[in-house]
Write an enzyme that holds these catalytic residues in place. Structure first.
Site, short mmCIF file in Angstrom:
data_model
loop_
_atom_site.label_atom_id
_atom_site.label_comp_id
_atom_site.label_asym_id
_atom_site.label_seq_id
_atom_site.Cartn_x
_atom_site.Cartn_y
_atom_site.Cartn_z
N ILE A 174 -6.54 -4.08 3.72
CA ILE A 174 -7.62 -4.58 4.66
C ILE A 174 -7.04 -3.85 5.90
O ILE A 174 -5.84 -3.63 6.24
CB ILE A 174 -7.90 -5.69 4.73
CG1 ILE A 174 -6.61 -6.72 5.03
CG2 ILE A 174 -8.46 -6.27 3.32
CD1 ILE A 174 -6.71 -8.15 5.37
N CYS A 175 -8.06 -3.75 6.92
CA CYS A 175 -7.98 -3.20 8.23
C CYS A 175 -6.70 -3.98 8.96
O CYS A 175 -6.47 -5.14 8.73
CB CYS A 175 -9.30 -3.68 9.31
SG CYS A 175 -9.09 -2.88 10.79
N PRO A 176 -5.82 -3.12 9.75
CA PRO A 176 -5.79 -1.86 10.03
C PRO A 176 -5.15 -0.90 9.00
O PRO A 176 -4.88 0.10 9.44
CB PRO A 176 -5.21 -1.86 11.15
CG PRO A 176 -3.93 -2.96 11.07
CD PRO A 176 -4.57 -3.87 10.13
N ASP A 195 -12.11 -1.68 1.64
CA ASP A 195 -12.61 -2.51 3.07
C ASP A 195 -13.72 -2.19 3.63
O ASP A 195 -13.82 -0.85 4.00
CB ASP A 195 -11.40 -2.36 3.92
CG ASP A 195 -11.40 -3.25 5.39
OD1 ASP A 195 -12.54 -4.24 5.26
OD2 ASP A 195 -10.44 -3.16 5.80
N ASP A 218 -14.46 2.14 10.78
CA ASP A 218 -13.03 2.78 11.44
C ASP A 218 -12.93 4.10 11.33
O ASP A 218 -12.63 4.81 12.28
CB ASP A 218 -12.04 1.82 10.88
CG ASP A 218 -12.04 0.33 11.37
OD1 ASP A 218 -12.76 0.03 12.34
OD2 ASP A 218 -11.40 -0.32 10.59
#
Length: 86
Positions: free
Chosen positions: A20-22, A47, A53
């Site tokens: 998941i982010c980042p 994600d 992103d």
């Protein structure tokens, strides 16, 4: 978006599924630093934040988002990014 790029012309494959982010963008940034200008990087991600992103990453750093698609599995997002030439 459609592309005629064959799988054999992709120099780097990045599997960020389950992250998941980042983390996906951080891994892409590391791979971009190791790649030569003009090389293609394939990214697989699960994600949903990557749909925002990765295009923003490319836009801000001058790389080309060649292809973006959603695959039916899980869903999985697939991107092809071309590193900008020096």
């Amino acid at each position: 978006m459609t592309t005629s790029i064959s799988y054999t012309t992709i120099q780097h494959h990045l599997d960020t599924q389950g992250l998941i982010c980042p983390e996906p963008v951080m891994m892409l940034h590391k791979t971009i630093r190791q790649a030569d200008g003009g090389e293609l990087i394939e990214i697989l991600a699960t994600d949903p934040a990557t749909t925002r992103d990765i295009p923003n990453f490319c836009r801000h750093l001058g790389h080309t988002l060649v292809h973006q698609e959603t695959l039916n599995e899980a869903p999985t997002y697939r991107y092809l990014v071309k590193k900008k030439s020096a």
